[in-house]
Design a protein around this motif. Structure first.
Motif, PDB file in Angstrom:
ATOM      1  N   THR A 182      51.170  35.071  42.636  1.00  0.00           N
ATOM      2  CA  THR A 182      52.041  35.028  41.465  1.00  0.00           C
ATOM      3  C   THR A 182      51.216  35.448  40.262  1.00  0.00           C
ATOM      4  O   THR A 182      50.156  34.878  39.991  1.00  0.00           O
ATOM      5  CB  THR A 182      52.615  33.624  41.239  1.00  0.00           C
ATOM      6  OG1 THR A 182      53.404  33.244  42.379  1.00  0.00           O
ATOM      7  CG2 THR A 182      53.498  33.589  39.997  1.00  0.00           C
ATOM      8  N   LEU A 183      51.684  36.460  39.546  1.00  0.00           N
ATOM      9  CA  LEU A 183      50.932  37.036  38.446  1.00  0.00           C
ATOM     10  C   LEU A 183      51.152  36.268  37.151  1.00  0.00           C
ATOM     11  O   LEU A 183      52.202  35.653  36.936  1.00  0.00           O
ATOM     12  CB  LEU A 183      51.325  38.496  38.256  1.00  0.00           C
ATOM     13  CG  LEU A 183      50.900  39.422  39.402  1.00  0.00           C
ATOM     14  CD1 LEU A 183      51.572  40.778  39.281  1.00  0.00           C
ATOM     15  CD2 LEU A 183      49.393  39.575  39.423  1.00  0.00           C
ATOM     16  N   GLY A 184      50.156  36.345  36.287  1.00  0.00           N
ATOM     17  CA  GLY A 184      50.235  35.701  34.992  1.00  0.00           C
ATOM     18  C   GLY A 184      50.621  36.687  33.904  1.00  0.00           C
ATOM     19  O   GLY A 184      51.274  37.701  34.150  1.00  0.00           O
ATOM     20  N   ASN A 185      50.193  36.387  32.682  1.00  0.00           N
ATOM     21  CA  ASN A 185      50.517  37.205  31.512  1.00  0.00           C
ATOM     22  C   ASN A 185      49.745  38.523  31.562  1.00  0.00           C
ATOM     23  O   ASN A 185      48.569  38.580  31.207  1.00  0.00           O
ATOM     24  CB  ASN A 185      50.185  36.415  30.241  1.00  0.00           C
ATOM     25  CG  ASN A 185      50.240  37.263  29.003  1.00  0.00           C
ATOM     26  OD1 ASN A 185      51.045  38.180  28.900  1.00  0.00           O
ATOM     27  ND2 ASN A 185      49.381  36.954  28.039  1.00  0.00           N
ATOM     28  N   VAL A 186      50.415  39.571  32.028  1.00  0.00           N
ATOM     29  CA  VAL A 186      49.811  40.905  32.107  1.00  0.00           C
ATOM     30  C   VAL A 186      50.802  41.901  31.524  1.00  0.00           C
ATOM     31  O   VAL A 186      51.897  42.088  32.066  1.00  0.00           O
ATOM     32  CB  VAL A 186      49.479  41.307  33.556  1.00  0.00           C
ATOM     33  CG1 VAL A 186      48.931  42.733  33.594  1.00  0.00           C
ATOM     34  CG2 VAL A 186      48.491  40.336  34.175  1.00  0.00           C
ATOM     35  N   ALA A 187      50.448  42.537  30.415  1.00  0.00           N
ATOM     36  CA  ALA A 187      51.288  43.570  29.817  1.00  0.00           C
ATOM     37  C   ALA A 187      50.908  44.909  30.426  1.00  0.00           C
ATOM     38  O   ALA A 187      49.765  45.351  30.314  1.00  0.00           O
ATOM     39  CB  ALA A 187      51.114  43.588  28.307  1.00  0.00           C
ATOM     40  N   LEU A 188      51.876  45.553  31.068  1.00  0.00           N
ATOM     41  CA  LEU A 188      51.633  46.835  31.745  1.00  0.00           C
ATOM     42  C   LEU A 188      52.370  47.928  30.981  1.00  0.00           C
ATOM     43  O   LEU A 188      53.596  47.907  30.880  1.00  0.00           O
ATOM     44  CB  LEU A 188      52.124  46.758  33.191  1.00  0.00           C
ATOM     45  CG  LEU A 188      51.672  47.847  34.160  1.00  0.00           C
ATOM     46  CD1 LEU A 188      50.161  47.885  34.274  1.00  0.00           C
ATOM     47  CD2 LEU A 188      52.299  47.634  35.532  1.00  0.00           C
ATOM     48  N   ALA A 194      48.620  48.586  37.833  1.00  0.00           N
ATOM     49  CA  ALA A 194      47.871  47.347  37.980  1.00  0.00           C
ATOM     50  C   ALA A 194      47.433  47.214  39.431  1.00  0.00           C
ATOM     51  O   ALA A 194      48.143  47.629  40.348  1.00  0.00           O
ATOM     52  CB  ALA A 194      48.719  46.145  37.568  1.00  0.00           C
ATOM     53  N   VAL A 195      46.262  46.613  39.647  1.00  0.00           N
ATOM     54  CA  VAL A 195      45.686  46.520  40.988  1.00  0.00           C
ATOM     55  C   VAL A 195      45.548  45.047  41.382  1.00  0.00           C
ATOM     56  O   VAL A 195      45.093  44.220  40.581  1.00  0.00           O
ATOM     57  CB  VAL A 195      44.310  47.216  41.043  1.00  0.00           C
ATOM     58  CG1 VAL A 195      43.690  47.077  42.436  1.00  0.00           C
ATOM     59  CG2 VAL A 195      44.453  48.691  40.676  1.00  0.00           C
ATOM     60  N   LEU A 196      45.935  44.748  42.593  1.00  0.00           N
ATOM     61  CA  LEU A 196      45.804  43.416  43.176  1.00  0.00           C
ATOM     62  C   LEU A 196      44.811  43.524  44.329  1.00  0.00           C
ATOM     63  O   LEU A 196      44.924  44.433  45.159  1.00  0.00           O
ATOM     64  CB  LEU A 196      47.159  42.911  43.687  1.00  0.00           C
ATOM     65  CG  LEU A 196      48.360  43.174  42.771  1.00  0.00           C
ATOM     66  CD1 LEU A 196      49.639  42.711  43.435  1.00  0.00           C
ATOM     67  CD2 LEU A 196      48.167  42.493  41.429  1.00  0.00           C
ATOM     68  N   ALA A 213      38.625  46.947  35.820  1.00  0.00           N
ATOM     69  CA  ALA A 213      39.420  46.686  34.622  1.00  0.00           C
ATOM     70  C   ALA A 213      40.918  46.710  34.908  1.00  0.00           C
ATOM     71  O   ALA A 213      41.703  46.101  34.168  1.00  0.00           O
ATOM     72  CB  ALA A 213      39.076  47.707  33.540  1.00  0.00           C
ATOM     73  N   ALA A 214      41.333  47.390  35.971  1.00  0.00           N
ATOM     74  CA  ALA A 214      42.757  47.465  36.322  1.00  0.00           C
ATOM     75  C   ALA A 214      43.208  46.303  37.202  1.00  0.00           C
ATOM     76  O   ALA A 214      44.403  46.153  37.468  1.00  0.00           O
ATOM     77  CB  ALA A 214      43.058  48.784  37.024  1.00  0.00           C
ATOM     78  N   VAL A 215      42.260  45.483  37.664  1.00  0.00           N
ATOM     79  CA  VAL A 215      42.592  44.369  38.557  1.00  0.00           C
ATOM     80  C   VAL A 215      43.203  43.221  37.758  1.00  0.00           C
ATOM     81  O   VAL A 215      42.619  42.754  36.776  1.00  0.00           O
ATOM     82  CB  VAL A 215      41.342  43.889  39.320  1.00  0.00           C
ATOM     83  CG1 VAL A 215      41.657  42.635  40.136  1.00  0.00           C
ATOM     84  CG2 VAL A 215      40.826  44.996  40.229  1.00  0.00           C
ATOM     85  N   VAL A 216      44.386  42.772  38.177  1.00  0.00           N
ATOM     86  CA  VAL A 216      45.097  41.714  37.447  1.00  0.00           C
ATOM     87  C   VAL A 216      45.330  40.469  38.292  1.00  0.00           C
ATOM     88  O   VAL A 216      45.909  39.493  37.807  1.00  0.00           O
ATOM     89  CB  VAL A 216      46.443  42.237  36.909  1.00  0.00           C
ATOM     90  CG1 VAL A 216      46.226  43.401  35.953  1.00  0.00           C
ATOM     91  CG2 VAL A 216      47.387  42.638  38.052  1.00  0.00           C
ATOM     92  N   GLY A 217      44.897  40.477  39.558  1.00  0.00           N
ATOM     93  CA  GLY A 217      45.107  39.302  40.384  1.00  0.00           C
ATOM     94  C   GLY A 217      44.444  39.422  41.738  1.00  0.00           C
ATOM     95  O   GLY A 217      44.164  40.533  42.219  1.00  0.00           O
TER      96      GLY A 217
END
Length: 374
Positions: A182-188, A194-196, A213-217
């Motif tokens: 489950t992702l958090g506050n990420v403005a795309l 975005a990379v998981l 830098a592109a990793v969000v979770g």
């Protein structure tokens, strides 16, 4: 009838023993209506209401310092006044009356629209990564906590692409099958990616800090090497995308452990159609950026293999472009077990021209690393 009033009864008991503040924390309101976190509509306003002096922070700190003083990061605001939120993020708030503080109330508010169906697609899948190279293993062994990188699954990643014309926030967006996150506050931003990942440390060893830098979770579990169904849901539980990928039939073969990733060709077409996916041209894929696709400048135009007479095998190459091309550093292979099987001779093919090379001119390659497929 017991449970609905249980919380209030327990709080009253704690207040009676002076173990809980005697007055309530501030209430979050969006456009005047109570709302605990989530999207603030375009042109909307966030406010706090309560009795006493209201303090809030937007840097993640507590408005109350240890010992009871007001934090230097805290801002006082009148009840009902608009809170000037400059960017999406966590707001933490308390009320102070005399020397007493209320309980802490906190919620994450976003200024971008929350992601909904039609906004996002899963655009790249690295489900069966290529094993660690000697250089990657050496780098892993030199980490503060050394590791072996014996499990190539540690290099897994998924990429999500924002197709919309505006920025979206991934708050609450989640993967619910295959892998879990489950992702958090990420403005795309529009057209952003975005990379998981499964393992940020292993990912960094292979792709570098710029890609990180592109990793969000970081997701739980791991992607199946045989293929599976991935489900992407919006914050409210509505389906954004479901894709069932595979490793056989019409699905590309090279992403199945041979150094490529799966890349979605057209995000507006069916993501469950194997023909709408291609193997990445970039070795190990291109997390966080669009893949280049097949190079196509040089094509194998004709092949003579195992001729009847005692003559060498021959290939004919064609330069499809309008410019001369130098073949220095190009390789040819007939097996996935050795992508640098044959080094092509140094030669220049004129624009639109052809070059014939026989097997006697194939040289053994230098030990340089693979960068791309062509």
């Amino acid at each position: 009838s017991y449970f609905p009033v249980r919380t209030a009864n327990e709080l009253n008991n704690l207040r009676g023993d002076n173990l809980f503040p005697s007055f309530d924390a501030p209430v979050f309101r969006v456009n005047g209506a109570p709302q605990h976190g989530g999207e603030i509509p375009d042109g909307g306003s966030l406010s706090l209401t309560g009795t006493g002096t209201i303090y809030y922070t937007t840097d993640g700190s507590d408005p109350r310092r240890e010992g009871g003083a007001v934090s230097a990061s805290a801002t006082a605001i009148a009840s009902g006044a608009s809170l000037p939120l400059a960017a999406s993020g966590l707001v933490r708030t308390r009320i102070r009356t005399g020397s007493q503080w209320s309980a802490l109330n906190e919620a994450t508010f976003v200024l971008e629209a929350l992601a909904t169906p039609g906004d996002l697609v899963i655009s790249e899948i690295n489900y069966h990564p290529f094993p660690a190279s000697f250089a990657e293993r050496a780098a892993a062994a030199a980490l503060p906590v050394p590791r072996s990188l014996d499990n190539e699954d540690d290099f897994e990643f998924l990429e999500i692409h924002n197709l919309s014309t505006g920025a979206v926030n991934l708050l609450g967006t989640r993967l619910s099958s295959g892998v879990e996150l489950t992702l958090g506050n990420v403005a795309l931003p529009p057209n952003g990616r975005a990379v998981l990942v499964r393992d940020p440390e292993a990912f960094t060893l292979r792709y570098g800090t710029d890609a990180l830098a592109a990793v969000v979770g970081t997701y739980k579990l791991n992607l199946s090497n045989e293929g599976e169904t991935l489900t992407l849901l919006a914050q409210d539980g509505t389906l954004i995308q479901q894709v069932a990928f595979g490793d056989s039939g019409r699905w590309p073969e090279r992403p199945d452990g041979d150094g490529s990733t799966l890349e979605l060709i057209d995000p507006l077409l069916d993501p469950n159609d194997p023909d709408n996916w291609r193997p990445s041209c970039e070795f190990h894929g291109s997390p966080g950026v669009a893949g280049s696709g097949t190079d196509g400048r040089i094509v194998i135009n004709e092949v003579r293999s195992n001729p009847a007479l005692a003559e060498p095998d021959v290939i004919e190459l064609h330069n499809t472009t309008g410019s001369d091309l130098d073949l220095d550093g190009w390789f040819l292979t007939d097996t996935k077990a050795a992508y640098r099987a044959f080094r092509l001779p140094s030669a220049t093919i004129a624009a639109g021209d052809y070059l014939t090379i026989d097997a006697t001119r194939f040289n053994q390659p230098a030990g340089n690393p693979i960068a791309d497929y062509t």
